[in-house]
Design an enzyme around this catalytic site. Structure first.
Site, mmCIF file in Angstrom:
data_model
loop_
_atom_site.group_PDB
_atom_site.id
_atom_site.type_symbol
_atom_site.label_atom_id
_atom_site.label_comp_id
_atom_site.label_asym_id
_atom_site.label_seq_id
_atom_site.Cartn_x
_atom_site.Cartn_y
_atom_site.Cartn_z
ATOM 1 N N GLU A 22 0.827 -1.208 0.000
ATOM 2 C CA GLU A 22 0.000 0.000 0.000
ATOM 3 C C GLU A 22 0.859 1.256 0.000
ATOM 4 O OE1 GLU A 22 -3.967 2.090 1.491
ATOM 5 O OE2 GLU A 22 -3.628 -0.009 1.967
ATOM 6 N N THR A 23 1.967 1.228 0.697
ATOM 7 C CA THR A 23 2.845 2.392 0.738
ATOM 8 C C THR A 23 3.472 2.662 -0.626
ATOM 9 O OG1 THR A 23 3.320 1.964 3.068
ATOM 10 C CG2 THR A 23 4.841 3.419 1.887
#
Length: 122
Positions: free
Chosen positions: A46-47
């Protein structure tokens, strides 16, 4: 301290086509059985995807995640993992990004994620 600092996640490369993050596996990253916690794969995915989507965001907008799907492909006990995010589609409302996590020194694919983001006005 933010999550990336706490987990010691390093940014290796950022461009509109690819983002690479790196993590040296330590005890804080493992589940009770000594393996890299699956949530770390999701955090990396997600990052990396969010950074990539934000690099492609129009002025005045921020990309935020709306969906993530992570498949764990192999276990990791130690060493380093890298998460490599690349766009599948950068649209005006929805972005779909692919993130592959690879463990080193073995160079084994350990997870594959798809992340969907949308742009919101800042």
């Amino acid at each position: 301290m933010n999550l990336l600092e706490y987990l010691n996640i390093k940014t290796i490369k950022t461009s509109k086509q690819q983002v690479v993050l790196s993590l040296e596996v330590d005890e804080i990253h493992k589940q009770p059985y000594g393996l890299l916690h699956g949530g770390i794969n999701a955090v990396l995915a997600e990052t990396a995807a969010s950074i990539l989507a934000n690099l492609n965001a129009p002025a005045g907008f921020a990309a935020v995640g709306i969906n993530i799907n992570t498949n764990h492909l192999a276990t990791v006990k130690d060493g380093k993992v890298e998460a490599i995010a690349e766009p599948i589609k950068i649209g005006t409302k929805i972005q779909v990004l692919a993130v592959t996590t690879i463990s080193y020194p073995e160079e084994i694919k350990t997870s594959y994620s798809t992340v969907t983001t949308t742009f919101h006005k800042k």
